[in-house]
Motif scaffolding. Structure first.
Motif, PDB file in Angstrom:
ATOM      1  N   CYS A  25       0.836  -1.201   0.000  1.00 10.51           N
ATOM      2  CA  CYS A  25       0.000   0.000   0.000  1.00 10.51           C
ATOM      3  C   CYS A  25       0.874   1.256   0.000  1.00 10.51           C
ATOM      4  N   LEU A  26       1.884   1.261   0.834  1.00 13.57           N
ATOM      5  CA  LEU A  26       2.776   2.422   0.887  1.00 13.57           C
ATOM      6  C   LEU A  26       3.445   2.651  -0.469  1.00 13.57           C
ATOM      7  N   ALA A  27       3.906   1.566  -1.092  1.00  6.52           N
ATOM      8  CA  ALA A  27       4.593   1.698  -2.376  1.00  6.52           C
ATOM      9  C   ALA A  27       3.655   2.258  -3.441  1.00  6.52           C
ATOM     10  N   ILE A  28       2.438   1.781  -3.464  1.00 10.04           N
ATOM     11  CA  ILE A  28       1.477   2.266  -4.461  1.00 10.04           C
ATOM     12  C   ILE A  28       1.139   3.727  -4.194  1.00 10.04           C
ATOM     13  N   LEU A  29       0.897   4.039  -2.928  1.00 10.28           N
ATOM     14  CA  LEU A  29       0.540   5.415  -2.577  1.00 10.28           C
ATOM     15  C   LEU A  29       1.722   6.362  -2.767  1.00 10.28           C
ATOM     16  N   HIS A  30       2.904   5.806  -2.777  1.00  5.10           N
ATOM     17  CA  HIS A  30       4.087   6.626  -3.047  1.00  5.10           C
ATOM     18  C   HIS A  30       4.022   7.227  -4.451  1.00  5.10           C
ATOM     19  N   PHE A  31       3.401   6.507  -5.367  1.00  4.09           N
ATOM     20  CA  PHE A  31       3.313   7.003  -6.743  1.00  4.09           C
ATOM     21  C   PHE A  31       2.116   7.915  -6.960  1.00  4.09           C
ATOM     22  N   SER A  32       1.004   7.573  -6.345  1.00  2.48           N
ATOM     23  CA  SER A  32      -0.168   8.442  -6.466  1.00  2.48           C
ATOM     24  C   SER A  32      -1.185   8.061  -5.409  1.00  2.48           C
ATOM     25  N   GLU A  33      -2.048   8.986  -5.074  1.00  3.57           N
ATOM     26  CA  GLU A  33      -3.098   8.674  -4.115  1.00  3.57           C
ATOM     27  C   GLU A  33      -4.066   7.678  -4.742  1.00  3.57           C
ATOM     28  N   ALA A  34      -4.742   6.930  -3.893  1.00 12.30           N
ATOM     29  CA  ALA A  34      -5.633   5.895  -4.415  1.00 12.30           C
ATOM     30  C   ALA A  34      -6.616   5.442  -3.341  1.00 12.30           C
ATOM     31  N   THR A  35      -7.668   4.788  -3.773  1.00 18.41           N
ATOM     32  CA  THR A  35      -8.619   4.190  -2.833  1.00 18.41           C
ATOM     33  C   THR A  35      -8.241   2.726  -2.620  1.00 18.41           C
ATOM     34  N   GLY A  36      -8.834   2.112  -1.627  1.00 19.35           N
ATOM     35  CA  GLY A  36      -8.584   0.698  -1.377  1.00 19.35           C
ATOM     36  C   GLY A  36      -8.966  -0.143  -2.585  1.00 19.35           C
ATOM     37  N   TYR A  37     -10.068   0.230  -3.174  1.00 16.60           N
ATOM     38  CA  TYR A  37     -10.549  -0.491  -4.350  1.00 16.60           C
ATOM     39  C   TYR A  37      -9.533  -0.442  -5.483  1.00 16.60           C
ATOM     40  N   GLU A  38      -8.977   0.727  -5.692  1.00 15.88           N
ATOM     41  CA  GLU A  38      -7.983   0.877  -6.769  1.00 15.88           C
ATOM     42  C   GLU A  38      -6.697   0.112  -6.455  1.00 15.88           C
ATOM     43  N   ILE A  39      -6.316   0.128  -5.201  1.00 18.60           N
ATOM     44  CA  ILE A  39      -5.118  -0.606  -4.803  1.00 18.60           C
ATOM     45  C   ILE A  39      -5.301  -2.095  -5.079  1.00 18.60           C
ATOM     46  N   LYS A  40      -6.477  -2.577  -4.766  1.00 20.50           N
ATOM     47  CA  LYS A  40      -6.775  -3.979  -5.046  1.00 20.50           C
ATOM     48  C   LYS A  40      -6.606  -4.296  -6.535  1.00 20.50           C
ATOM     49  N   LYS A  41      -7.179  -3.447  -7.368  1.00 25.46           N
ATOM     50  CA  LYS A  41      -7.078  -3.655  -8.815  1.00 25.46           C
ATOM     51  C   LYS A  41      -5.627  -3.663  -9.269  1.00 25.46           C
ATOM     52  N   MET A  42      -4.908  -2.647  -8.812  1.00 25.41           N
ATOM     53  CA  MET A  42      -3.513  -2.518  -9.242  1.00 25.41           C
ATOM     54  C   MET A  42      -2.689  -3.724  -8.813  1.00 25.41           C
ATOM     55  N   SER A  43      -2.977  -4.241  -7.636  1.00 26.94           N
ATOM     56  CA  SER A  43      -2.118  -5.295  -7.107  1.00 26.94           C
ATOM     57  C   SER A  43      -2.501  -6.674  -7.605  1.00 26.94           C
TER      58      SER A  43
END
Lengths: 200, 200
Positions: A25-43
Motif C-alpha cells: 500500500c505504501l509503495a502504491i501510494l508513493h506514486f499516487s493517491e488511491a482508494t482501497g478499491y484501486e489498490i486492489k485492482k492494481m495489485s
DNA sequence: TAGGCCATGTAACCGGTTACATGATTAG
DNA sequence: CTAATCATGTAACCGGTTACATGGCCTA
C-alpha cells in the motif's frame, strides 16, 4: 519427546518482511493517491501484481492501520450516483517507513505455477485436460503481456522505476510465451491420445 | 438458480486448491520415494521449487496425515552413525488423489519479486543499496540456472514432464538473466550517485 | 569448538483469504 | 432482469512459517 514444561515466553515473532500488504500500500501510494478499491485492482490485475496478491480483506484493514499510525491521510469523496470513496495519500512518515522497509535486502524471486505442476505430471493425465490447460495458460500469458503493453502505452508519469519494471516484465513474459508456443507440442506428445477408450 | 437456500449453507470453506503441501508431497512421491527432509530440499532448492515453498513445519504434518489417510506408506531406515530416516512411498490411493487434484484447471502463474518492488522505487533509494541488490539478484538468478542445469545433466529418469518443466524454467530464467545484464545500467542510472563520487 | 549438514517433529502464531453484509449505477 | 462494476468493510478461518526441542556426525 514431549515432557517439557511450558517455560518462559520470550517468543517475539518479528517477521519484518519486505513484502506485505502494508508495504504494498505504501509503495502504491508513493506514486499516487488511491482508494482501497484501486489498490486492489492494481495489485492483482495491473503492473503492481509483481508484489503481493492482496484482497480486500487485507487491504482495508492495512489502510486503517496505516491511518492510525499516521502513515497516510484520507480524503472522503462523495459524488451523487456513486458510492463514496476514501482516497488515501501517503505522508512523510509513510514515505519514511517505506524507505526503511526497502533497506532490507530483497529475498529471492518466487515463481509458482500450478500449470507446471500439471505439466510435470503430464504422463498421468489425459490429453484433453492437458490441451485445455495449455490453451488457458496461453491466454493468461497473452493477457498479462497485453496488460503490460497498456501500462507502458499510457505511461504519462515520470517514474523510471515503474517503466523499467514493466518493460522487464513484458520482455520476460513475451519470451516465455514464445518458448511456450514453440514447445507446447512436446508437452502434448507426452500423453497418448487415447480419447476413444477414456469414455467416462 | 433459486436464491432461497444459498446464503446460509455455504459456510464450509472448501478451498481445494491444486497447490498445497499435501499435493506437493504426493507429486514428489509420485516420481520416487523420499523422506520429509528430502522433500523439503527438493521443494525449496531443487526443481520442485516451481510449486510450493514448504517448510518442515508443514511437510512433516502433511506426511503424517497422508499416512493416516492411506495415501503413503512408510519404511523406517536405521543406519549406524546416522539419524533414522522415514522413507515415504506413494500408494494407489495416493496416486488417485493426485490425479483427482490435477483435474482442476490450474490457476494463473504467480511471479512475486521483492527485487522488482525495490527497483520500482529505485528513485527514493540510494545508489549503494540498488547496486548491492542488483549484484545479489544476479547471483541468485545464476544459481537457479545452474541448479536446473544440474538437474538436466543428471537426468537418468524417464519422465518427460520433469524434463520439459526443467527446460522451460531454465530457458525463461536464462533469458531473464540476459535481459537483466543488458539493462541493469538503466536501473542504476535512475539513482544519481551523489554519495561517494570517488568510488569507482 | 563452532558451524553446517543430516534428520524428525510440535506448537504458537500470523498474514493473509473467503464468505458475508450492503447498496447504488450501468451495460447487456 | 441479470450481471458486472464501483465501493467499503468485518469476522471466521486456515495454510502455512518461525521458533523451539533434540542430537549425532563431519569439516574447517
Amino acid at each position: 519427546m514431549h515432557s517439557l514444561a511450558i517455560s518462559r515466553r520470550k517468543r517475539q515473532y518479528r517477521t519484518r518482511q519486505l513484502m506485505n500488504v502494508r508495504t504494498l500500500c505504501l509503495a502504491i501510494l508513493h506514486f499516487s493517491e488511491a482508494t482501497g478499491y484501486e489498490i486492489k485492482k492494481m495489485s492483482t490485475e495491473e503492473h503492481f501484481s509483481f508484489f503481493v496478491d492482496a484482497s480486500f480483506g487485507s487491504i482495508y484493514p492495512a489502510l486503517s492501520r496505516l491511518q492510525d499510525d499516521g502513515c497516510v491521510t484520507v480524503r472522503e469523496e462523495f459524488e451523487s450516483g456513486k458510492p463514496s470513496r476514501k482516497v488515501y495519500s501517503i505522508t512523510d512518515k509513510g514515505r519514511q517507513e517505506l524507505h526503511e522497509s526497502l533497506r532490507v535486502l530483497p529475498r529471492r524471486d518466487s515463481f509458482k505455477s500450478e500449470f507446471l505442476l500439471m505439466a510435470m505430471c503430464a504422463e498421468i493425465l489425459d490429453r484433453e485436460m492437458i490441451v485445455r490447460a495449455i490453451d488457458r495458460h496461453l491466454k493468461d500469458m497473452e493477457a498479462e503481456i497485453e496488460m503490460l503493453n497498456q501500462v507502458l502505452e499510457h505511461c504519462d508519469d515520470t517514474s523510471g522505476g515503474k517503466i523499467w519494471v514493466a518493460k522487464f516484465g513484458r520482455q520476460v513474459k513475451q519470451q516465455a510465451l514464445d518458448y511456450f508456443i514453440k514447445h507446447r507440442h512436446e508437452l502434448e506428445a507426452l500423453v497418448p491420445d487415447n480419447q476413444a477408450q477414456a469414455a467416462e
